[in-house]
Design an enzyme around this catalytic site. Structure first.
Site, PDB file in Angstrom:
ATOM      1  N   ASP A  40      45.054 -34.273 -60.275  1.00  0.00           N
ATOM      2  CA  ASP A  40      45.245 -35.021 -59.028  1.00  0.00           C
ATOM      3  C   ASP A  40      46.162 -34.241 -58.100  1.00  0.00           C
ATOM      4  O   ASP A  40      47.036 -33.507 -58.544  1.00  0.00           O
ATOM      5  CB  ASP A  40      45.863 -36.392 -59.335  1.00  0.00           C
ATOM      6  CG  ASP A  40      45.582 -37.416 -58.240  1.00  0.00           C
ATOM      7  OD1 ASP A  40      44.747 -38.325 -58.487  1.00  0.00           O
ATOM      8  OD2 ASP A  40      46.187 -37.321 -57.153  1.00  0.00           O
ATOM      9  N   TYR A 177      31.175 -39.575 -43.913  1.00  0.00           N
ATOM     10  CA  TYR A 177      31.265 -39.986 -45.325  1.00  0.00           C
ATOM     11  C   TYR A 177      29.867 -40.114 -45.924  1.00  0.00           C
ATOM     12  O   TYR A 177      29.587 -39.599 -47.008  1.00  0.00           O
ATOM     13  CB  TYR A 177      32.011 -41.319 -45.409  1.00  0.00           C
ATOM     14  CG  TYR A 177      32.194 -41.844 -46.818  1.00  0.00           C
ATOM     15  CD1 TYR A 177      33.235 -41.382 -47.608  1.00  0.00           C
ATOM     16  CD2 TYR A 177      31.343 -42.806 -47.353  1.00  0.00           C
ATOM     17  CE1 TYR A 177      33.422 -41.867 -48.906  1.00  0.00           C
ATOM     18  CE2 TYR A 177      31.516 -43.296 -48.628  1.00  0.00           C
ATOM     19  CZ  TYR A 177      32.558 -42.825 -49.406  1.00  0.00           C
ATOM     20  OH  TYR A 177      32.726 -43.298 -50.690  1.00  0.00           O
ATOM     21  N   LYS A 181      28.297 -37.917 -49.002  1.00  0.00           N
ATOM     22  CA  LYS A 181      27.864 -38.485 -50.286  1.00  0.00           C
ATOM     23  C   LYS A 181      26.370 -38.205 -50.524  1.00  0.00           C
ATOM     24  O   LYS A 181      25.937 -38.037 -51.655  1.00  0.00           O
ATOM     25  CB  LYS A 181      28.172 -39.983 -50.329  1.00  0.00           C
ATOM     26  CG  LYS A 181      29.675 -40.293 -50.347  1.00  0.00           C
ATOM     27  CD  LYS A 181      30.384 -39.632 -51.528  1.00  0.00           C
ATOM     28  CE  LYS A 181      31.818 -40.097 -51.676  1.00  0.00           C
ATOM     29  NZ  LYS A 181      32.513 -39.447 -52.814  1.00  0.00           N
ATOM     30  N   THR A 212      39.324 -51.248 -54.316  1.00  0.00           N
ATOM     31  CA  THR A 212      40.327 -50.206 -54.532  1.00  0.00           C
ATOM     32  C   THR A 212      41.079 -49.980 -53.228  1.00  0.00           C
ATOM     33  O   THR A 212      40.634 -50.393 -52.153  1.00  0.00           O
ATOM     34  CB  THR A 212      39.694 -48.871 -54.960  1.00  0.00           C
ATOM     35  OG1 THR A 212      38.780 -48.487 -53.960  1.00  0.00           O
ATOM     36  CG2 THR A 212      39.006 -48.969 -56.298  1.00  0.00           C
TER      37      THR A 212
HETATM   38  P1  NAD Z   1      41.531 -43.945 -54.562  1.00  0.00           P
HETATM   39  O1  NAD Z   1      41.984 -43.661 -53.178  1.00  0.00           O
HETATM   40  O2  NAD Z   1      41.963 -45.228 -55.220  1.00  0.00           O
HETATM   41  O3  NAD Z   1      42.022 -42.747 -55.525  1.00  0.00           O
HETATM   42  C1  NAD Z   1      41.805 -41.426 -55.147  1.00  0.00           C
HETATM   43  C2  NAD Z   1      42.678 -40.492 -56.019  1.00  0.00           C
HETATM   44  O4  NAD Z   1      42.309 -39.168 -55.650  1.00  0.00           O
HETATM   45  C3  NAD Z   1      44.183 -40.611 -55.777  1.00  0.00           C
HETATM   46  O5  NAD Z   1      44.872 -40.539 -57.019  1.00  0.00           O
HETATM   47  C4  NAD Z   1      44.521 -39.393 -54.910  1.00  0.00           C
HETATM   48  O6  NAD Z   1      45.835 -38.909 -55.102  1.00  0.00           O
HETATM   49  C5  NAD Z   1      43.481 -38.406 -55.409  1.00  0.00           C
HETATM   50  N1  NAD Z   1      43.160 -37.369 -54.423  1.00  0.00           N
HETATM   51  C6  NAD Z   1      43.043 -37.486 -53.093  1.00  0.00           C
HETATM   52  N2  NAD Z   1      42.739 -36.306 -52.544  1.00  0.00           N
HETATM   53  C7  NAD Z   1      42.654 -35.419 -53.556  1.00  0.00           C
HETATM   54  C8  NAD Z   1      42.396 -34.035 -53.623  1.00  0.00           C
HETATM   55  N3  NAD Z   1      42.140 -33.319 -52.526  1.00  0.00           N
HETATM   56  N4  NAD Z   1      42.396 -33.442 -54.815  1.00  0.00           N
HETATM   57  C9  NAD Z   1      42.646 -34.146 -55.940  1.00  0.00           C
HETATM   58  N5  NAD Z   1      42.927 -35.461 -55.943  1.00  0.00           N
HETATM   59  C10 NAD Z   1      42.924 -36.090 -54.758  1.00  0.00           C
HETATM   60  O7  NAD Z   1      39.945 -43.774 -54.553  1.00  0.00           O
HETATM   61  P2  NAD Z   1      38.753 -44.572 -55.299  1.00  0.00           P
HETATM   62  O8  NAD Z   1      38.406 -45.787 -54.544  1.00  0.00           O
HETATM   63  O9  NAD Z   1      39.061 -44.700 -56.751  1.00  0.00           O
HETATM   64  O10 NAD Z   1      37.540 -43.564 -55.059  1.00  0.00           O
HETATM   65  C11 NAD Z   1      37.192 -42.563 -55.965  1.00  0.00           C
HETATM   66  C12 NAD Z   1      35.827 -42.021 -55.596  1.00  0.00           C
HETATM   67  O11 NAD Z   1      34.869 -43.072 -55.540  1.00  0.00           O
HETATM   68  C13 NAD Z   1      35.748 -41.325 -54.232  1.00  0.00           C
HETATM   69  O12 NAD Z   1      34.912 -40.187 -54.339  1.00  0.00           O
HETATM   70  C14 NAD Z   1      35.108 -42.366 -53.342  1.00  0.00           C
HETATM   71  O13 NAD Z   1      34.448 -41.804 -52.227  1.00  0.00           O
HETATM   72  C15 NAD Z   1      34.144 -43.011 -54.304  1.00  0.00           C
HETATM   73  N6  NAD Z   1      33.692 -44.348 -53.924  1.00  0.00           N
HETATM   74  C16 NAD Z   1      34.590 -45.347 -53.741  1.00  0.00           C
HETATM   75  C17 NAD Z   1      34.138 -46.611 -53.358  1.00  0.00           C
HETATM   76  C18 NAD Z   1      35.095 -47.729 -53.119  1.00  0.00           C
HETATM   77  O14 NAD Z   1      34.679 -48.793 -52.687  1.00  0.00           O
HETATM   78  N7  NAD Z   1      36.390 -47.566 -53.420  1.00  0.00           N
HETATM   79  C19 NAD Z   1      32.760 -46.836 -53.195  1.00  0.00           C
HETATM   80  C20 NAD Z   1      31.865 -45.796 -53.390  1.00  0.00           C
HETATM   81  C21 NAD Z   1      32.347 -44.553 -53.761  1.00  0.00           C
END
Ligand code: NAD
Length: 277
Positions: A40, A177, A181, A212
């Site tokens: 991370d 975005y 994706k 989240t």
């Molecule tokens: P989140 O924001 O809760 O957690 C993201 C984590 O990634 C954090 O710990 C942050 O420190 C870390 N991070 C950020 N930039 C980084 C980098 N450059 N290098 C390494 N680590 C980094 O996010 P989430 O909601 O758990 O989302 C995770 C994945 O799921 C993402 O790819 C997001 O696009 C995808 N996603 C999320 C949702 C949603 O509704 N939350 C829906 C579809 C897809």
């Protein structure tokens, strides 16, 4: 006979493993017997994630934290090296870290800066640098190289986080975005085909909208939340742990004949015409 853990002694890197889907996956993977590398950009949070694994998962195998900004190729290379140096192999790469930029909008209102930041790799808000497409590519590149060298022969599972918006159109636009994706999904399919005969499976996880921090920050009014909720057949946002359980399935040999798929964990959104009353 003791039950076999489905990720017993497997070595798994989870990018963005300190929060949200990544943190829940770290806990689920460890509970399933995996050595987890929490990679991370926020090393303090990654260290806390390792402590959480140790305190919440009885008999968790050794886990480590690695500072890794997925928008930097050298960081990803170093994270893979740390996994192999520490545990001797790499079985699972979960390319989970991703960005949803608050200024991302429709085709007319989105600036080239936001597009480039999201697609190319780097954006800076909340003091974090994040990456959607290049980071996934680099994650696959170094993971495949390591998996080919695994003791006992080439083998591994790579999971790339895409999104339901890679499959469905939404009139609540985030064009950069969505495009990023879509790129993850298309790239995953091609990679899966190229590496299918060498024991490396590559799948995309397509989460629906989740409760989240990432999404809740973006949907910062009750109206914005309701605008989405009406389209979710199950009538609620998903939980990060529900993605983690799906990721663990894709990581494990339970999914041994699954590759190149868009694995949807979306509360039924992608199958829905009219939601239940
Ligand atoms: P989140 O924001 O809760 O957690 C993201 C984590 O990634 C954090 O710990 C942050 O420190 C870390 N991070 C950020 N930039 C980084 C980098 N450059 N290098 C390494 N680590 C980094 O996010 P989430 O909601 O758990 O989302 C995770 C994945 O799921 C993402 O790819 C997001 O696009 C995808 N996603 C999320 C949702 C949603 O509704 N939350 C829906 C579809 C897809």
């Amino acid at each position: 006979m003791p039950a076999t853990l489905r990720l017993d002694k497997k070595v798994a890197i989870i990018t963005g493993g300190a929060s949200g889907i990544g943190l829940e996956s770290a806990l689920v993977f460890a509970g399933d017997g995996a050595h987890v590398v929490v990679a991370d950009i926020n090393i303090e949070a990654a260290n806390r994630a390792v402590e959480t694994i140790q305190s919440q998962v009885p008999d968790a195998p050794k886990a480590i934290a690695v500072k890794c900004d997925v928008s930097k190729e050298a960081d990803i290379e170093a994270a893979v090296k740390a996994a192999v140096d520490t545990f001797g192999r790499l079985d699972v790469m979960f390319n989970n870290a991703g960005i949803m930029h608050p200024e991302d909008d429709n085709a007319l209102n989105t600036s080239e800066r936001i597009w480039d930041l999201t697609m190319n790799n780097v954006t800076r808000f909340d003091a974090l640098a994040r990456s959607n497409v290049k980071g996934v590519w680099w994650g696959c590149k170094y993971a495949i190289d390591a998996m080919r060298k695994n003791p006992g022969g080439s083998k591994g599972s790579i999971i790339n986080t895409a999104s339901f918006v890679a499959i469905l159109g939404a009139a609540t636009p985030q064009i950069a975005y969505t495009a990023s994706k879509g790129a993850v999904l298309a790239m995953t399919r091609e990679l899966a085909m190229v590496h299918a005969r060498e024991g490396i499976r590559i799948n995309a996880l397509c989460p629906g909208p989740l409760k989240t921090e990432l999404l809740m920050k973006f949907l910062d009014t009750p109206e914005k939340k309701e605008r989405r909720m009406i389209h979710i057949p199950m009538g609620r946002f998903g939980e990060a742990v529900e993605q983690a359980r799906a990721a663990a399935f894709l990581a494990s040999d339970d999914s041994s004949f699954i590759t190149g798929t868009d694995f949807k964990v979306d509360g039924g959104i992608s199958s829905c015409y009219v939601t239940p009353e």
